[in-house]
Design a protein around this motif. Structure first.
Motif, short mmCIF file in Angstrom:
data_model
loop_
_atom_site.label_atom_id
_atom_site.label_comp_id
_atom_site.label_asym_id
_atom_site.label_seq_id
_atom_site.Cartn_x
_atom_site.Cartn_y
_atom_site.Cartn_z
N ASP A 104 25.18 -10.10 -29.53
CA ASP A 104 25.87 -8.92 -29.05
C ASP A 104 25.64 -7.81 -30.07
N TRP A 105 25.75 -8.13 -31.35
CA TRP A 105 25.53 -7.18 -32.73
C TRP A 105 24.05 -6.97 -32.35
N LEU A 106 23.20 -7.74 -32.21
CA LEU A 106 21.82 -7.17 -32.12
C LEU A 106 21.45 -6.20 -31.02
N GLU A 107 22.21 -6.58 -29.92
CA GLU A 107 22.11 -5.62 -28.77
C GLU A 107 22.78 -4.24 -28.90
N ARG A 108 23.78 -4.26 -29.72
CA ARG A 108 24.61 -3.20 -29.92
C ARG A 108 23.72 -1.97 -30.84
N ARG A 109 22.89 -2.84 -31.83
CA ARG A 109 22.25 -2.21 -32.90
C ARG A 109 20.84 -1.79 -32.43
N LYS A 110 20.56 -2.38 -31.22
CA LYS A 110 18.95 -2.16 -30.56
C LYS A 110 17.89 -2.97 -31.44
N LEU A 111 18.42 -3.95 -32.05
CA LEU A 111 17.38 -4.84 -32.62
C LEU A 111 16.82 -5.94 -31.71
N SER A 151 26.48 -15.88 -29.71
CA SER A 151 27.11 -14.98 -28.78
C SER A 151 27.31 -13.44 -29.67
N THR A 152 28.13 -13.92 -30.49
CA THR A 152 28.51 -12.75 -31.51
C THR A 152 27.60 -12.07 -32.10
N LEU A 153 26.34 -13.04 -32.61
CA LEU A 153 25.10 -12.23 -33.30
C LEU A 153 24.44 -11.66 -32.09
N ARG A 182 19.63 -18.56 -33.40
CA ARG A 182 20.75 -19.56 -33.67
C ARG A 182 20.84 -19.90 -34.94
N ALA A 183 19.74 -20.05 -35.68
CA ALA A 183 19.88 -20.46 -37.08
C ALA A 183 20.25 -19.32 -38.05
N ILE A 184 20.10 -17.94 -37.49
CA ILE A 184 20.53 -16.85 -38.12
C ILE A 184 22.22 -16.95 -38.11
N ALA A 185 22.54 -17.24 -37.01
CA ALA A 185 24.15 -17.19 -36.72
C ALA A 185 24.94 -18.11 -37.63
N LYS A 186 24.14 -19.04 -37.74
CA LYS A 186 24.80 -20.35 -38.83
C LYS A 186 24.79 -19.77 -40.03
N LEU A 187 23.70 -19.04 -40.66
CA LEU A 187 23.57 -18.55 -42.00
C LEU A 187 24.67 -17.49 -42.15
N VAL A 188 25.21 -16.61 -41.29
CA VAL A 188 25.85 -15.49 -41.54
C VAL A 188 27.31 -15.98 -41.12
N ASP A 189 27.50 -17.25 -40.57
CA ASP A 189 28.87 -17.76 -40.41
C ASP A 189 29.33 -17.04 -39.02
N CYS A 190 28.67 -17.12 -37.87
CA CYS A 190 29.23 -16.43 -36.58
C CYS A 190 28.69 -17.22 -35.31
#
Length: 202
Positions: free
Chosen positions: A192-199, A188-190, A177-185
């Motif tokens: 989804d991206w982590l899942e897509r990139r298998k992180l 849920s977007t973060l 949740r903190a990372i989402a704020k740091l990258v301005d998204c």
């Protein structure tokens, strides 16, 4: 005498801020202090009586009060509704201001004529925008182009440009949740991206 301002809130924050700024600037020039903002999130397609603008004009405001709209298109979505609002305001002793056009409406003939022209202009412009949109879509369809968003997931997305930054935060055990704020998204977007990139695991 009370001073009100009506904001039709959209999902575009910049648009909302522009409305507010324009109204406050106008109010300062006109010497209207203590402006109370009324925010409305209902679609402009709904009849004005059933929106917060109707509640404001018909229930909240008293004779002698004033209300400011950012522009005529924020009042209603048709000439008829704009005129209905102005007619009601005039009969009730309310004064209507439109900041963008720097105009004040009372019960005078000039005010009624100007209101008709402004309302009609806003309605015509919406019709032109709708017509141009339909023509553009028809042209694309005739050319065999796919309309709407492409099916499936995009190969590259916005967060890919911040992949190294995100991985660095993950390595430091910073919460997602903190990372989402740091990258301005949004979170849920973060996710989804982590899942897509298998992180992270799905």
């Amino acid at each position: 005498m009370a001073h009100y301002a009506y904001l039709r809130v959209s999902t575009d924050q910049q648009d909302v801020d522009n409305q507010r700024h324009g109204i406050l600037e106008y109010a300062n020039k006109q010497g209207l202090s203590g402006v109370v903002f009324v925010e409305d999130t209902v679609s402009g397609k709904k009849n004005w009586q059933d929106r917060k603008s109707g509640e404001l004009l018909m229930k909240t405001m008293k004779s002698g009060d004033q209300v400011i709209f950012a522009e005529v298109s924020r009042m209603a979505r048709s000439t008829l509704q704009v005129l209905e609002m102005l007619e009601f305001a005039a009969k009730s002793g309310l004064e209507v201001h439109i900041a963008k056009q720097n105009m004040r409406f009372d019960n005078s003939l000039n005010s009624k004529i100007t209101a008709t022209v402004l309302g009609l202009a806003a309605e015509i412009e919406r019709e032109f925008i709708s017509m141009r949109t339909k023509e553009a879509l028809a042209k694309r369809k005739a050319q065999g182009m796919t309309l709407g968003r492409p099916k499936g997931r995009a190969a590259k997305v916005k967060l890919d440009d911040k992949a190294a930054e995100i991985k660095g935060y993950l390595a430091k055990d910073i919460s997602k949740r903190a990372i989402a704020k740091l990258v301005d998204c949004s979170p849920s977007t973060l996710y989804d991206w982590l899942e897509r990139r298998k992180l992270i695991k799905a």
